[in-house]
Design a protein around this motif. Structure first.
Motif, PDB file in Angstrom:
ATOM      1  N   GLY A   1       0.775  -1.233   0.000  1.00  6.83           N
ATOM      2  CA  GLY A   1       0.000   0.000   0.000  1.00  6.83           C
ATOM      3  C   GLY A   1       0.802   1.277   0.000  1.00  6.83           C
ATOM      4  O   GLY A   1       0.239   2.376  -0.070  1.00  6.83           O
TER       5      GLY A   1
ATOM      6  N   SER B   1      -3.894  10.887   1.152  1.00  5.97           N
ATOM      7  CA  SER B   1      -4.118   9.728   2.019  1.00  5.97           C
ATOM      8  C   SER B   1      -3.534   8.470   1.393  1.00  5.97           C
ATOM      9  O   SER B   1      -3.431   8.353   0.169  1.00  5.97           O
ATOM     10  CB  SER B   1      -5.619   9.517   2.242  1.00  5.97           C
TER      11      SER B   1
ATOM     12  N   ARG C   1      -3.469   3.992   2.483  1.00 11.31           N
ATOM     13  CA  ARG C   1      -3.842   2.935   3.424  1.00 11.31           C
ATOM     14  C   ARG C   1      -2.838   1.804   3.282  1.00 11.31           C
ATOM     15  O   ARG C   1      -2.735   1.190   2.215  1.00 11.31           O
ATOM     16  CB  ARG C   1      -5.249   2.427   3.149  1.00 11.31           C
TER      17      ARG C   1
ATOM     18  N   SER D   1      -1.408  -1.921   4.366  1.00 13.60           N
ATOM     19  CA  SER D   1      -1.902  -3.216   4.836  1.00 13.60           C
ATOM     20  C   SER D   1      -0.714  -4.087   5.209  1.00 13.60           C
ATOM     21  O   SER D   1       0.369  -3.960   4.647  1.00 13.60           O
ATOM     22  CB  SER D   1      -2.707  -3.915   3.733  1.00 13.60           C
TER      23      SER D   1
ATOM     24  N   PHE E   1      -3.730   9.465  11.622  1.00 16.84           N
ATOM     25  CA  PHE E   1      -3.584   8.046  11.286  1.00 16.84           C
ATOM     26  C   PHE E   1      -4.547   7.218  12.137  1.00 16.84           C
ATOM     27  O   PHE E   1      -4.807   7.551  13.299  1.00 16.84           O
ATOM     28  CB  PHE E   1      -2.170   7.555  11.561  1.00 16.84           C
ATOM     29  N   THR E   2      -5.040   6.131  11.556  1.00 22.05           N
ATOM     30  CA  THR E   2      -5.910   5.200  12.273  1.00 22.05           C
ATOM     31  C   THR E   2      -5.447   3.773  12.021  1.00 22.05           C
ATOM     32  O   THR E   2      -5.325   3.353  10.865  1.00 22.05           O
ATOM     33  CB  THR E   2      -7.376   5.344  11.824  1.00 22.05           C
TER      34      THR E   2
ATOM     35  N   SER F   1      -6.119  -0.291  12.473  1.00 14.55           N
ATOM     36  CA  SER F   1      -7.226  -1.235  12.645  1.00 14.55           C
ATOM     37  C   SER F   1      -6.711  -2.631  12.304  1.00 14.55           C
ATOM     38  O   SER F   1      -5.619  -2.786  11.743  1.00 14.55           O
ATOM     39  CB  SER F   1      -8.411  -0.859  11.754  1.00 14.55           C
TER      40      SER F   1
ATOM     41  N   TYR G   1      -3.989  -2.784   9.492  1.00 16.52           N
ATOM     42  CA  TYR G   1      -4.038  -1.706   8.508  1.00 16.52           C
ATOM     43  C   TYR G   1      -3.651  -0.386   9.166  1.00 16.52           C
ATOM     44  O   TYR G   1      -3.787  -0.212  10.385  1.00 16.52           O
ATOM     45  CB  TYR G   1      -5.455  -1.588   7.932  1.00 16.52           C
ATOM     46  N   LEU G   2      -3.179   0.537   8.347  1.00 18.60           N
ATOM     47  CA  LEU G   2      -2.880   1.882   8.817  1.00 18.60           C
ATOM     48  C   LEU G   2      -3.438   2.864   7.800  1.00 18.60           C
ATOM     49  O   LEU G   2      -2.913   2.982   6.697  1.00 18.60           O
ATOM     50  CB  LEU G   2      -1.376   2.096   8.992  1.00 18.60           C
ATOM     51  N   GLN G   3      -4.523   3.530   8.170  1.00 18.18           N
ATOM     52  CA  GLN G   3      -5.101   4.574   7.327  1.00 18.18           C
ATOM     53  C   GLN G   3      -4.401   5.878   7.666  1.00 18.18           C
ATOM     54  O   GLN G   3      -4.432   6.323   8.818  1.00 18.18           O
ATOM     55  CB  GLN G   3      -6.607   4.699   7.584  1.00 18.18           C
ATOM     56  N   MET G   4      -3.773   6.474   6.668  1.00 16.12           N
ATOM     57  CA  MET G   4      -3.003   7.685   6.869  1.00 16.12           C
ATOM     58  C   MET G   4      -3.643   8.820   6.087  1.00 16.12           C
ATOM     59  O   MET G   4      -3.707   8.768   4.851  1.00 16.12           O
ATOM     60  CB  MET G   4      -1.553   7.471   6.409  1.00 16.12           C
ATOM     61  N   ASN G   5      -4.123   9.830   6.799  1.00 14.48           N
ATOM     62  CA  ASN G   5      -4.748  10.993   6.185  1.00 14.48           C
ATOM     63  C   ASN G   5      -3.929  12.240   6.473  1.00 14.48           C
ATOM     64  O   ASN G   5      -3.073  12.249   7.356  1.00 14.48           O
ATOM     65  CB  ASN G   5      -6.168  11.175   6.729  1.00 14.48           C
TER      66      ASN G   5
END
Length: 119
Positions: A8, A17, A19, A21, A65-66, A68, A77-81
């Motif tokens: 990712g 952004s 994401r 994985s 960042f989030t 999950s 996962y790492l959601q990066m905004n």
């Protein structure tokens, strides 16, 4: 044999952004802490985020960042905004038996995925 494979990463403009994985194999990690670390050029590797029953974040990424996980897929996962140039680094996922932000306490590591934030 335990394997962690990140994906990712890529090039993104500031404010964008991504994401990340991380897919784990070789063992079920539902009772382990899964974490993300990063290493920027010329700097030491640093903690980013971790998740077991709760989550922890570095101050530099809180609110942007989030982390999950999906235990059925043995993945994190790492959601990066709102990405910033200073987020540029190689991002690694890792697994630990304890909920910790200390990289020395992580037992398994992936090979990393490059994230570059630049216009």
């Amino acid at each position: 044999q335990v394997q962690l494979v990140e994906s990712g990463g890529g090039l993104v403009q500031p404010g964008g952004s991504l994401r990340l994985s991380c897919a784990a194999s070789g063992r079920t990690f539902s009772n382990y802490t899964m974490g993300w670390f990063r290493q920027a050029p010329g700097k030491e590797r640093e903690f980013v985020a971790a998740i077991k029953w709760s989550t922890s974040y570095a101050d530099s990424v809180k609110g942007r960042f989030t982390i999950s996980r999906d235990n059925a897929k043995n993945s994190v996962y790492l959601q990066m905004n709102s990405l910033k140039p200073e987020d540029t680094a190689i991002y690694y996922c890792a697994v630990s038996l304890v909920h910790t932000t200390t990289q020395e306490e992580y037992d398994y590591w992936g090979q990393g995925t490059q994230v570059t934030v630049s216009s």
